[in-house]
Motif scaffolding. Structure first.
Motif, PDB file in Angstrom:
ATOM      1  N   ARG A 137       1.465  16.131  -3.065  1.00  0.00           N
ATOM      2  CA  ARG A 137       0.510  16.549  -2.057  1.00  0.00           C
ATOM      3  C   ARG A 137      -0.851  16.581  -2.712  1.00  0.00           C
ATOM      4  O   ARG A 137      -1.062  17.267  -3.706  1.00  0.00           O
ATOM      5  CB  ARG A 137       0.864  17.945  -1.513  1.00  0.00           C
ATOM      6  CG  ARG A 137       1.883  17.928  -0.401  1.00  0.00           C
ATOM      7  CD  ARG A 137       3.309  17.828  -0.842  1.00  0.00           C
ATOM      8  NE  ARG A 137       3.794  19.046  -1.510  1.00  0.00           N
ATOM      9  CZ  ARG A 137       4.852  19.036  -2.295  1.00  0.00           C
ATOM     10  NH1 ARG A 137       5.522  17.926  -2.532  1.00  0.00           N
ATOM     11  NH2 ARG A 137       5.263  20.122  -2.874  1.00  0.00           N
ATOM     12  N   ALA A 138      -1.791  15.803  -2.150  1.00  0.00           N
ATOM     13  CA  ALA A 138      -3.100  15.639  -2.762  1.00  0.00           C
ATOM     14  C   ALA A 138      -4.190  16.195  -1.850  1.00  0.00           C
ATOM     15  O   ALA A 138      -3.983  16.407  -0.667  1.00  0.00           O
ATOM     16  CB  ALA A 138      -3.364  14.143  -3.027  1.00  0.00           C
ATOM     17  N   ALA A 167      -0.481   5.902  -6.148  1.00  0.00           N
ATOM     18  CA  ALA A 167      -0.669   5.470  -4.759  1.00  0.00           C
ATOM     19  C   ALA A 167      -0.506   6.657  -3.820  1.00  0.00           C
ATOM     20  O   ALA A 167       0.574   7.233  -3.714  1.00  0.00           O
ATOM     21  CB  ALA A 167       0.333   4.376  -4.416  1.00  0.00           C
ATOM     22  N   VAL A 168      -1.611   7.012  -3.153  1.00  0.00           N
ATOM     23  CA  VAL A 168      -1.622   8.159  -2.242  1.00  0.00           C
ATOM     24  C   VAL A 168      -2.111   7.702  -0.872  1.00  0.00           C
ATOM     25  O   VAL A 168      -3.129   7.022  -0.761  1.00  0.00           O
ATOM     26  CB  VAL A 168      -2.548   9.281  -2.787  1.00  0.00           C
ATOM     27  CG1 VAL A 168      -2.667  10.422  -1.794  1.00  0.00           C
ATOM     28  CG2 VAL A 168      -2.025   9.788  -4.123  1.00  0.00           C
ATOM     29  N   ALA A 208       2.585  -4.270  -1.115  1.00  0.00           N
ATOM     30  CA  ALA A 208       1.721  -5.002  -2.041  1.00  0.00           C
ATOM     31  C   ALA A 208       0.598  -4.104  -2.560  1.00  0.00           C
ATOM     32  O   ALA A 208       0.242  -4.158  -3.743  1.00  0.00           O
ATOM     33  CB  ALA A 208       1.150  -6.240  -1.362  1.00  0.00           C
ATOM     34  N   ALA A 209       0.023  -3.284  -1.683  1.00  0.00           N
ATOM     35  CA  ALA A 209      -1.043  -2.370  -2.099  1.00  0.00           C
ATOM     36  C   ALA A 209      -0.510  -1.341  -3.093  1.00  0.00           C
ATOM     37  O   ALA A 209      -1.141  -1.071  -4.127  1.00  0.00           O
ATOM     38  CB  ALA A 209      -1.644  -1.677  -0.881  1.00  0.00           C
ATOM     39  N   ILE A 210       0.654  -0.777  -2.796  1.00  0.00           N
ATOM     40  CA  ILE A 210       1.264   0.217  -3.698  1.00  0.00           C
ATOM     41  C   ILE A 210       1.562  -0.408  -5.052  1.00  0.00           C
ATOM     42  O   ILE A 210       1.259   0.174  -6.101  1.00  0.00           O
ATOM     43  CB  ILE A 210       2.532   0.818  -3.054  1.00  0.00           C
ATOM     44  CG1 ILE A 210       2.148   1.677  -1.841  1.00  0.00           C
ATOM     45  CG2 ILE A 210       3.337   1.636  -4.071  1.00  0.00           C
ATOM     46  CD1 ILE A 210       3.322   2.067  -0.948  1.00  0.00           C
ATOM     47  N   LEU A 212       5.612   4.911  -2.734  1.00  0.00           N
ATOM     48  CA  LEU A 212       4.383   5.687  -2.580  1.00  0.00           C
ATOM     49  C   LEU A 212       4.525   6.953  -3.423  1.00  0.00           C
ATOM     50  O   LEU A 212       5.606   7.529  -3.508  1.00  0.00           O
ATOM     51  CB  LEU A 212       4.183   6.073  -1.107  1.00  0.00           C
ATOM     52  CG  LEU A 212       2.919   6.860  -0.795  1.00  0.00           C
ATOM     53  CD1 LEU A 212       1.698   5.938  -0.880  1.00  0.00           C
ATOM     54  CD2 LEU A 212       3.002   7.488   0.586  1.00  0.00           C
ATOM     55  N   ASP A 213       3.427   7.386  -4.039  1.00  0.00           N
ATOM     56  CA  ASP A 213       3.469   8.567  -4.894  1.00  0.00           C
ATOM     57  C   ASP A 213       3.129   9.862  -4.167  1.00  0.00           C
ATOM     58  O   ASP A 213       3.677  10.910  -4.486  1.00  0.00           O
ATOM     59  CB  ASP A 213       2.489   8.405  -6.074  1.00  0.00           C
ATOM     60  CG  ASP A 213       2.863   7.235  -6.949  1.00  0.00           C
ATOM     61  OD1 ASP A 213       4.001   7.198  -7.441  1.00  0.00           O
ATOM     62  OD2 ASP A 213       2.012   6.333  -7.117  1.00  0.00           O
TER      63      ASP A 213
END
Length: 94
Positions: free
Chosen positions: A91-92, A34-35, A22-24, A62-63
């Motif tokens: 990768r962030a 979304a990270v 739901a958050a994503i 997820l991203d």
């Protein structure tokens, strides 16, 4: 904080977190990326846990994963980078 807001005090309100999917979905609906921030759990089976979570979260669209964080050791950063790459996640950095 200790008198009014911590757990068991009059002003404490338990937080209710949405399920990851739901958050994503909400982040994507808002036009965001979304990270998963600070994926290191501190447990002994860190690599295994991060790998399992990346597999589950990537299946939920997820991203990316935060791979560079101020408290990560160089070994932790490299582990997160490799797991994220394995699951084709961005990768962030913090």
């Amino acid at each position: 904080f200790n008198v009014l807001l911590k757990r068991g005090c009059p002003g404490y309100v338990a937080r209710k977190l949405p399920p990851p999917e739901a958050a994503i979905e909400a982040i994507h609906h808002a036009g965001g990326c979304a990270v998963w921030a600070h994926p290191i759990s501190g447990s002994r089976s860190e690599h295994s846990w991060v790998n399992r979570m990346c597999a589950k979260l990537s299946a939920m669209n997820l991203d990316g994963v935060e791979a560079w964080y101020t408290t990560f050791s160089p070994q932790q950063t490299e582990m997160v980078r490799m797991v994220a790459a394995r699951h084709r996640l961005l990768r962030a950095a913090a």
